[in-house]
Design a protein around this motif. Structure first.
Motif, PDB file in Angstrom:
ATOM      1  N   GLN A  78       0.832  -1.209   0.000  1.00 42.36           N
ATOM      2  CA  GLN A  78       0.000   0.000   0.000  1.00 42.36           C
ATOM      3  C   GLN A  78       0.867   1.261   0.000  1.00 42.36           C
ATOM      4  N   ILE A  79       1.893   1.259   0.844  1.00 42.35           N
ATOM      5  CA  ILE A  79       2.760   2.439   0.937  1.00 42.35           C
ATOM      6  C   ILE A  79       3.536   2.654  -0.364  1.00 42.35           C
ATOM      7  N   ASN A  80       4.034   1.562  -0.928  1.00 43.36           N
ATOM      8  CA  ASN A  80       4.798   1.693  -2.169  1.00 43.36           C
ATOM      9  C   ASN A  80       3.928   2.207  -3.313  1.00 43.36           C
ATOM     10  N   ASN A  81       2.663   1.827  -3.331  1.00 44.72           N
ATOM     11  CA  ASN A  81       1.733   2.328  -4.358  1.00 44.72           C
ATOM     12  C   ASN A  81       1.500   3.825  -4.208  1.00 44.72           C
ATOM     13  N   ILE A  82       1.396   4.293  -2.953  1.00 44.39           N
ATOM     14  CA  ILE A  82       1.212   5.730  -2.723  1.00 44.39           C
ATOM     15  C   ILE A  82       2.447   6.485  -3.184  1.00 44.39           C
ATOM     16  N   LEU A  83       3.626   5.927  -2.874  1.00 48.45           N
ATOM     17  CA  LEU A  83       4.872   6.586  -3.289  1.00 48.45           C
ATOM     18  C   LEU A  83       4.984   6.655  -4.807  1.00 48.45           C
ATOM     19  N   ARG A  84       4.525   5.611  -5.487  1.00 46.48           N
ATOM     20  CA  ARG A  84       4.553   5.616  -6.955  1.00 46.48           C
ATOM     21  C   ARG A  84       3.693   6.763  -7.496  1.00 46.48           C
ATOM     22  N   GLU A  85       2.510   6.945  -6.901  1.00 42.59           N
ATOM     23  CA  GLU A  85       1.610   8.016  -7.345  1.00 42.59           C
ATOM     24  C   GLU A  85       2.260   9.385  -7.131  1.00 42.59           C
TER      25      GLU A  85
END
Length: 823
Positions: free
Chosen positions: A710-717
Motif C-alpha cells: 500500500q505504501i509503495n503504491n502511494i509513493l509511486r503516485e
C-alpha cells in the motif's frame, strides 16, 4: 361551588368508600330511602343522586317512583348502584328515570370517571342553556373548554348542512371517532356504531326523542375509518335547540378502550384463577401474623414445593411453616414483614426453605397484609414460588459477568467494583501489580490465535498459585493480568513478590522469547483515587516497565516522577491539540537545515524540521512531541500545517530568485496512510502554485514494516506527479539494500550513526561506499546526514556521495537566516 351529590346506600362501608372516592364533590349520605326523601326536602340544590336499589324499608325502585311523580325533582340526575348479576334491575331502573348505572363491586377509577362525566354534563347543560339564552358565547368556545368528546345534534342517518344546521363536534370527539365533522355529518352516528351495539342505542334514542326519558348512558363501540374499534362511555341528553329541529340532543363520550381491556383481563384473571393456582410453581396461602406463620389456608402446590401435604401445615398440625424456612432467614423474614405491614406496602422477599427430604430451595414470597376496620393486621396472604432455577441462572450470569471466560479469573469489571467498594472501607495497605504480556500477540502470526490463548491460560494457572487470602489475581485486558494485594508491610515486600512473578513467567516464556513489564501502583488511602484512575496508572507503569532496561521482565513503580512525566505528556498533547484547533500555527514553527551538493559545492536544498516553542512549556524537543502526536493521531493535522509552512518557504525562495532550491519535508506513516493523502497534497500544491519537482518527502524506512504494498503504491503516485521521495535514516530500520530496488524512491539518506563511525573506523572497513555504490546502480542519489567534520566530507566525496547535510555546513536555521544564507 362543588357539585352537591346525595348518596343513598344502606351499607356504611360502601358509603364511606364512595365518599372517599368523590372527595372533590359535596357528598351527603342517607342510609335509607326515607332519609333520602327527607334530605331532598332540606337540600333543594342537590343535582345528582347515587342510589342503591337493594335497601330495606323503602328500596331504590320506590325512591325512583316518588322522584318521578314529583316535578320538583325532574332535573336531578340519578345513577343507580346494581350488582353484576342483576341486568334486569339496570333496565328497570333506567326505564324509571335513572340516567346511568354503576355495578358493584365498583372500581374507584370507573366511579370517579362516570361521576365526572355526569358532573360535566350538568355543568355543560347549565352553561349551554345560559349562554344560548344570553347569546354571548358560541358552542365552539364551550367545546374547547370541555375534556370530553361532544357532539351536538348529531344526526342518526346521513344528512347535509341544510338538513342539520345545528350539528357540531369538538376536536376530542373527532379524535375519538377518527373522523372529521364533515364525515360524521355525512355518515350519521348509526353508520359508525358497532352493529352489536346499534339496537340498544336506537331503542334508547327513540325513548329520548319521544320524551319518555331525558337522557341515557351506555358503553358502546365506535368503528374508525381503518376498521379499528374504540370503546366509549356515552351519555346522550335532551338539548332544546328548535321546535322544528329533529335532533335536539347532545352526546358526550369518553374513551374507555383501555378500561375495557383491563376489565376483560380481570374477567379472564378470575376465570383462570383456579387454573393458575393448580399450575403455580409454588403455593398460595393465608396465615396468621405470628412467629410460626400459622396457616389458615395452603394451596395444593405446597406438596410439590415443600414435600409436605397442605393439611400437615394447617394450624400447625404437624409442623409450622416457620419450621420449613432455613434457620438463617427466619428472623430476617419476620423483620421484613414487621417493617412493611404498618406502611401497608406489598411484601416481596427471597429466601431459602428446607424441604421434607432435606433439599434447599430458593423461593420468592409476595404477599400483603389483611387489615380490620380498625387497622389491625388480621392475617397475611400471598404466594410463595420456586425460583431455584432462576437463582442458578443468576449465579451463572453473575459468574459470567465477573469472570474472564478463557482463564476463569475475576475480570476487570469485578476488580473495578472491588476497588470502588473498598476505597472508603479499608484501613489496610493496598497495591495493584500489573503484568503486561502484550508481546505474546506476536506469536499469533506464527502459531495462531489458539496457541497464544492456550499459552495465556497456562500463565494464568501458574500465576494463580501465587494467590493467598491477601492476594487476588484478575484478568484485566487482553494478555494482561493484575494482582490486588492487601496488608503488605513495605515496598520491598512488593518487589519480592514481583521477583516471584518474574521467576514464574521466565520458566514458562523463556523458550518463546516473550518479554513483558510489571507495573506497581500503591493505593493512597488519603487521595482515594477511583478505580479507573488506578487501573490507568497501572497500565502506564507496566508499559513503562516493558521499556525500562535490558531485562526480559522489567519492574516499574508508578510514582511522582512517572506521574509528572504523564502530566507533561498530557500538557504537550493539549498544546498540540490547541495548535491543531486554531487557524494559526501557535508555537509550531519550522527550521531549515541546508543540504550541500558535493559536485557543485552549492546549497541545493533545505530539510524542514518541525519545532515547538510553547509559552507554558518552553521549547519542546521533536523527539518528545512527535511520538505524542503520532500516538494521538494529531500528527495528521500537524503534518498538514508543517507541509503548508514548508511550501510557503518555497514560494519565498522563489520570490528571492532561488527557484531551483528544493525543500524536504518529513511525513509520518500515519499521515501517509490517511484518507486521500496524495489528492489532498496535490490540491495544496496547486493552490500554493509550487513546483512538485521542488518538493521531497522523507519517510523513515520503518514505515515499510506496516503495509509495504500500500505504501509503495502511494509513493509511486507521488513520484509520477513529479515529487521526490527519500528514505530517511537509512540503515537503522526495516529496509535492506536487496529490497531497495523495489522501492518507489529517488534518494537514500544515510543515518548519522554511519557517519559518526567514520571518526574511529578504518575507512576501508566502512560500508558507506557499498551503500552509495548500490544506490547509484538503482538510480538513486545519496544524502549523508550528520556530517560534522571535514574528513567525513572528504571520505564521502571519495565514495561518490551526492549530497551532505550537518553541522559542518550549518545548524538548522530560522526562515529568515536560511534565506540569507543563499545570498
Amino acid at each position: 361551588m362543588p357539585l352537591k351529590i346525595l348518596l343513598v346506600d344502606d351499607s356504611a362501608t360502601e358509603r364511606q368508600q364512595i365518599q372517599m372516592s368523590l372527595s372533590q364533590y359535596h357528598v351527603i349520605s342517607a342510609s335509607s330511602g326515607f332519609e333520602a326523601m327527607r334530605l331532598l326536602e332540606e337540600h333543594p340544590d342537590i343535582a345528582l343522586i347515587i342510589l342503591d336499589l337493594n335497601m330495606p324499608g323503602m328500596d331504590g325502585f320506590q325512591v325512583l317512583d316518588k322522584l318521578r311523580s314529583d316535578e320538583r325533582y325532574g332535573k336531578i340526575r340519578i345513577i343507580i348502584l346494581t350488582d353484576n348479576d342483576e341486568p334486569e334491575n339496570e333496565v328497570r331502573g333506567l326505564r324509571m328515570g335513572a340516567v346511568d348505572y354503576i355495578r358493584k363491586p365498583f372500581q374507584k377509577e370507573s366511579l370517579t370517571a362516570r361521576i365526572g362525566i355526569h358532573a360535566e354534563l350538568l355543568r355543560i347543560q347549565q352553561e349551554l342553556g345560559q349562554k344560548m339564552r344570553d347569546q354571548k358565547l358560541t358552542v365552539d368556545t364551550i367545546f374547547k373548554q370541555v375534556p370530553v368528546g361532544i357532539a351536538v345534534s348529531h344526526n342518526y342517518a346521513p344528512a347535509t348542512e341544510e338538513e342539520n344546521p345545528y350539528f357540531d363536534v369538538n376536536p376530542l370527539f373527532e379524535k375519538i371517532s377518527g373522523r372529521n365533522r364533515d364525515e360524521l355529518l355525512r355518515l350519521g352516528w348509526a353508520k359508525i356504531t358497532h352493529p352489536d351495539d346499534l339496537e340498544e342505542d336506537l331503542a334508547n334514542y327513540r325513548r329520548l326523542k319521544t320524551g319518555e326519558i331525558e337522557s341515557y348512558a351506555m358503553d358502546k363501540r365506535l368503528i374508525r375509518p381503518d376498521g379499528s374499534i374504540v370503546w366509549v362511555h356515552m351519555i346522550v341528553a335532551s338539548l332544546p335547540l328548535s321546535d322544528e329541529h329533529q335532533y335536539n340532543h347532545v352526546c358526550l363520550v369518553q374513551d374507555i378502550t383501555e378500561r375495557k381491556a383491563i376489565e376483560k383481563a380481570l374477567r379472564e384473571s378470575e376465570r383462570s384463577k383456579s387454573v393458575l393456582l393448580s399450575h403455580l410453581p409454588g403455593l398460595a396461602y393465608r396465615c396468621n401474623y405470628d412467629r410460626n406463620w400459622t396457616m389458615q389456608y395452603v394451596s395444593e402446590g405446597c406438596f410439590k414445593l415443600t414435600g409436605y401435604r397442605p393439611e400437615s401445615l394447617l394450624f400447625n398440625k404437624e409442623l409450622s411453616f416457620n419450621d420449613i424456612i432455613a434457620p438463617e432467614y427466619r428472623e430476617l423474614l419476620w423483620e421484613e414483614w414487621k417493617r412493611i405491614l404498618p406502611a401497608r406496602q406489598p411484601f416481596k422477599y427471597e429466601y431459602e426453605i428446607i424441604t421434607a427430604n432435606g433439599e434447599r430451595k430458593w423461593v420468592l414470597e409476595m404477599g400483603e397484609g389483611v387489615y380490620s376496620a380498625s387497622g389491625e393486621v388480621e392475617a397475611v396472604e400471598g404466594i410463595i414460588i420456586d425460583i431455584t432455577d432462576r437463582k442458578e441462572m443468576e449465579d451463572k450470569l453473575k459468574y459470567s459477568i465477573e469472570h474472564d471466560r478463557w482463564t476463569g479469573l475475576y475480570n476487570l469489571n469485578y476488580l473495578e467494583e472491588l476497588l470502588d467498594r473498598e476505597a472508603q472501607n479499608s484501613d489496610e495497605t493496598r497495591a495493584l501489580v500489573g503484568i503486561n504480556l502484550s508481546t505474546v500477540q506476536s506469536l499469533a502470526t506464527t502459531y495462531g490465535y489458539h496457541y497464544t490463548q492456550g499459552l495465556i491460560k497456562i500463565v494464568a494457572n501458574a500465576l494463580a498459585k501465587l494467590c493467598t487470602d491477601k492476594r487476588m489475581l484478575f484478568s484485566t485486558y487482553e494478555n494482561q493480568f493484575a494482582f490486588y494485594l492487601k496488608g503488605y508491610r513495605e515496598k520491598n515486600e512488593l518487589l519480592e513478590f514481583c521477583d516471584s512473578i518474574v521467576s514464574t513467567l521466565e520458566s514458562l516464556l523463556a523458550v518463546e522469547r516473550i518479554t513483558g513489564g510489571i507495573g506497581i501502583v500503591e493505593v493512597d488511602p488519603i487521595k482515594c483515587q477511583d478505580a479507573e484512575r488506578l487501573l490507568k496508572n497501572l497500565l502506564v507503569a507496566s508499559e513503562r516497565a516493558m521499556n525500562s532496561g535490558d531485562k526480559e521482565f522489567g519492574i516499574c513503580f508508578y510514582d511522582a516522577e512517572l506521574e509528572q512525566e504523564i502530566i507533561r505528556q498530557n500538557d504537550i498533547k493539549n498544546e498540540l491539540a490547541a495548535i491543531v484547533s486554531g487557524e494559526e500555527n501557535g508555537g509550531l514553527y519550522l527550521q531549515y537545515q541546508p543540504i550541500l551538493d558535493l559536485k557543485t559545492n552549492r546549497i541545493c536544498a533545505f530539510e524542514a524540521l518541525a519545532r515547538l516553542n510553547s509559552a507554558r512549556l518552553g521549547r519542546v524537543s521533536p523527539l518528545e512531541f512527535i511520538p505524542i502526536a503520532e500516538k494521538t493521531k494529531l500528527i495528521i493535522p500537524l503534518g498538514w500545517k508543517v507541509i503548508r509552512q514548508a511550501l510557503g518557504f518555497l514560494n519565498k525562495l522563489k520570490e528571492k530568485g532561488h527557484g531551483d532550491i528544493s525543500v524536504s519535508v518529513n511525513v509520518s506513516v500515519i499521515q501517509l496512510l490517511s484518507k486521500d493523502f496524495a489528492s489532498t497534497l496535490f490540491g495544496l500544491i496547486g493552490q500554493m502554485q509550487v513546483e512538485p519537482a521542488n518538493i521531497c518527502l522523507e519517510i523513515t524506512e520503518s514505515v515499510f514494516s506496516s503495509d509495504f504494498e500500500q505504501i509503495n503504491n502511494i509513493l509511486r503516485e507521488l513520484r509520477e506527479a513529479g515529487l521526490s521521495i527519500a528514505i530517511d535514516d537509512f540503515g537503522t530500520g526495516y529496509s535492506s539494500l536487496a529490497r531497495e530496488r523495489e522501492l518507489n524512491i529517488n534518494c537514500l539518506k544515510i543515518d548519522k550513526a554511519f557517519i559518526d563511525n567514520l571518526a574511529w573506523l578504518n575507512p576501508e572497513k566502512a560500508v558507506i561506499g557499498d551503500i552509495i555504490s548500490m544506490a547509484h546502480k538503482f538510480g538513486h542519489y545519496v544524502v549523508a546526514e550528520g556530517v560534522e567534520q571535514e574528513k567525513q566530507r572528504q571520505f564521502l566525496v571519495g565514495c561518490g556521495c551526492d549530497k551532505i547535510q550537518g553541522y559542518l555546513i550549518s545548524k538548522p536555521l530560522d526562515e529568515k537566516d536560511a534565506v540569507a544564507l543563499l545570498a
